[in-house]
Enzyme design. Structure first.
Site, mmCIF file in Angstrom:
data_model
loop_
_atom_site.group_PDB
_atom_site.id
_atom_site.type_symbol
_atom_site.label_atom_id
_atom_site.label_comp_id
_atom_site.label_asym_id
_atom_site.label_seq_id
_atom_site.Cartn_x
_atom_site.Cartn_y
_atom_site.Cartn_z
ATOM 1 N N ASP A 221 0.824 -1.211 0.000
ATOM 2 C CA ASP A 221 0.000 0.000 0.000
ATOM 3 C C ASP A 221 0.859 1.262 0.000
ATOM 4 O OD1 ASP A 221 -2.331 -1.325 -0.048
ATOM 5 O OD2 ASP A 221 -2.889 -0.973 2.049
ATOM 6 N N LYS B 191 -4.054 3.401 -2.764
ATOM 7 C CA LYS B 191 -5.303 4.062 -3.135
ATOM 8 C C LYS B 191 -5.169 5.522 -2.771
ATOM 9 C CE LYS B 191 -7.056 0.899 -0.620
ATOM 10 N NZ LYS B 191 -7.929 0.296 0.352
ATOM 11 N N MET C 47 -7.352 9.524 9.959
ATOM 12 C CA MET C 47 -7.945 10.164 8.763
ATOM 13 C C MET C 47 -8.803 11.362 9.155
ATOM 14 S SD MET C 47 -8.926 6.681 6.730
ATOM 15 C CE MET C 47 -9.186 5.595 8.121
HETATM 16 N N1 SAH Z 1 -3.851 0.400 9.109
HETATM 17 C C1 SAH Z 1 -3.284 1.697 9.413
HETATM 18 C C2 SAH Z 1 -4.284 2.814 9.223
HETATM 19 C C3 SAH Z 1 -4.693 3.012 7.771
HETATM 20 S S1 SAH Z 1 -5.787 4.344 7.578
HETATM 21 C C4 SAH Z 1 -2.716 1.670 10.840
HETATM 22 O O1 SAH Z 1 -2.964 0.745 11.576
HETATM 23 O O2 SAH Z 1 -1.999 2.618 11.186
HETATM 24 C C5 SAH Z 1 -4.674 5.646 7.136
HETATM 25 C C6 SAH Z 1 -4.567 6.639 8.286
HETATM 26 O O3 SAH Z 1 -3.667 6.147 9.267
HETATM 27 C C7 SAH Z 1 -4.022 7.977 7.885
HETATM 28 O O4 SAH Z 1 -4.999 8.816 7.315
HETATM 29 C C8 SAH Z 1 -3.555 8.498 9.222
HETATM 30 O O5 SAH Z 1 -4.633 8.946 10.009
HETATM 31 C C9 SAH Z 1 -3.002 7.235 9.852
HETATM 32 N N2 SAH Z 1 -1.562 7.095 9.613
HETATM 33 C C10 SAH Z 1 -0.948 6.083 8.970
HETATM 34 N N3 SAH Z 1 0.394 6.252 8.987
HETATM 35 C C11 SAH Z 1 0.615 7.424 9.642
HETATM 36 C C12 SAH Z 1 1.782 8.150 10.000
HETATM 37 N N4 SAH Z 1 3.011 7.731 9.686
HETATM 38 N N5 SAH Z 1 1.618 9.300 10.680
HETATM 39 C C13 SAH Z 1 0.412 9.734 11.046
HETATM 40 N N6 SAH Z 1 -0.719 9.106 10.725
HETATM 41 C C14 SAH Z 1 -0.626 7.954 10.053
#
Ligand code: SAH
Length: 282
Positions: free
Chosen positions: A49, A71, A186
């Site tokens: 991803d 995506k 998000m």
């Molecule tokens: N499965 C992922 C979440 C996917 S949804 C998890 O467990 O972290 C995507 C959201 O995750 C982003 O919009 C943000 O809110 C958060 N996110 C993912 N990586 C991030 C990062 N390095 N820093 C801050 N927010 C992050």
């Protein structure tokens, strides 16, 4: 062999046709799990991803096929079905398929949907969790997820519904009343709306808020504000996605516990661990 086998631990083999869902963590490659490395070392195909750090992809075999399935954030995803179909097709062609997803695959990552599609298609799966952004990001911002003096509870929620809109099906009254601390994924796009819903349902405008963007990476930015001011401060601070928002008294601990931004300031070019040295020992 992955690491020294002194402990007599046998790392799981990756049989052909298996799809291994793997959490890649929030960004810093040092937060990737050893099960993840073991899987990547054996995989024939790596489907990844957008938020997966490319340093992690480098740990796959040279000959492995690397397939991007990113995506565009926040949009409804008509391609999810195609991603699942691709995984099924790769499995049926006898490949060992590593499915790398940012953070944890089962936390707001649609990993559940993919896993269900695979199982329904008769594909064998294995699941390795990852450090989710809401946990890893808080730690790198110096904010304990729970702390006895500030919050005994924490709630994780998404700032998007499945149509990319501010979540309407969320019971804001219950969310606002039910948990001392909130961590919202998000949330950047709809923060104005979310903040309104929380204050309308009784959260104080003085409550501390942190927004952590690009958490666990050297360009991590942390903005600390209050619920009443955070939207304005976010626009002024040009905070960009990906970001998580933490609301609660635990945010105040950052003042004392801040460490990562300081570490990167003193060690430019570092990922939180010297990854070259770590890899050399594998
Ligand atoms: N499965 C992922 C979440 C996917 S949804 C998890 O467990 O972290 C995507 C959201 O995750 C982003 O919009 C943000 O809110 C958060 N996110 C993912 N990586 C991030 C990062 N390095 N820093 C801050 N927010 C992050």
């Amino acid at each position: 062999m992955l690491f020294s086998d002194r402990e007599n631990y046998r790392w799981p083999a990756f049989p052909p046709g298996l799809v291994w869902l793997i959490g890649a963590g929030p960004g810093d490659p040092g937060l990737f799990t050893l099960h993840g490395v073991n899987a990547l070392r054996q995989a024939d195909a790596i489907v990844y991803d957008a938020l997966v750090n490319s340093r992690i992809l480098d740990w796959g075999r040279c000959g492995a096929e690397r397939i991007y399935s990113g995506k565009r954030g926040g949009r409804p995803s008509p391609k999810q079905k195609d991603i699942s179909l691709k995984l099924i097709e790769l499995s049926r062609s006898g490949k060992r398929v590593a499915r790398l997803k940012g953070g944890d695959p089962f936390v707001f990552g649609r990993g559940g949907e993919e896993a269900l599609a695979l199982v329904h298609a008769g594909v064998q799966i294995r699941i390795t969790p990852g450090i989710t952004a809401g946990i890893g990001g808080l730690a790198y911002a110096g904010i304990p997820a729970t702390h006895r003096d500030t919050n005994q509870s924490i709630t994780f929620l998404t700032g998007h519904d499945k149509f990319g809109l501010a979540p309407t099906e969320v019971d804001w009254k219950a969310i606002a009343a039910g948990s001392d601390a909130l961590v919202i994924y998000m949330a950047v796009k709809h923060l104005f709306k979310i903040v309104d819903c929380l204050m309308e349902n009784g959260r104080s405008e003085h409550e501390p808020v942190a927004i952590i963007s690009n958490a666990t990476l050297p360009h991590q930015q942390t903005l600390v504000s209050t619920l009443g001011r955070v939207c304005e401060d976010m626009v002024r601070g040009e905070i960009s996605a990906p970001a998580i928002v933490c609301i609660g008294e635990n945010v105040l601990l950052r003042e004392t516990l801040l460490w990562a931004e300081r570490f990167w300031g003193e060690n430019p070019g570092m990922y939180g661990a010297d990854m070259e040295a770590v890899s050399r020992n594998w």
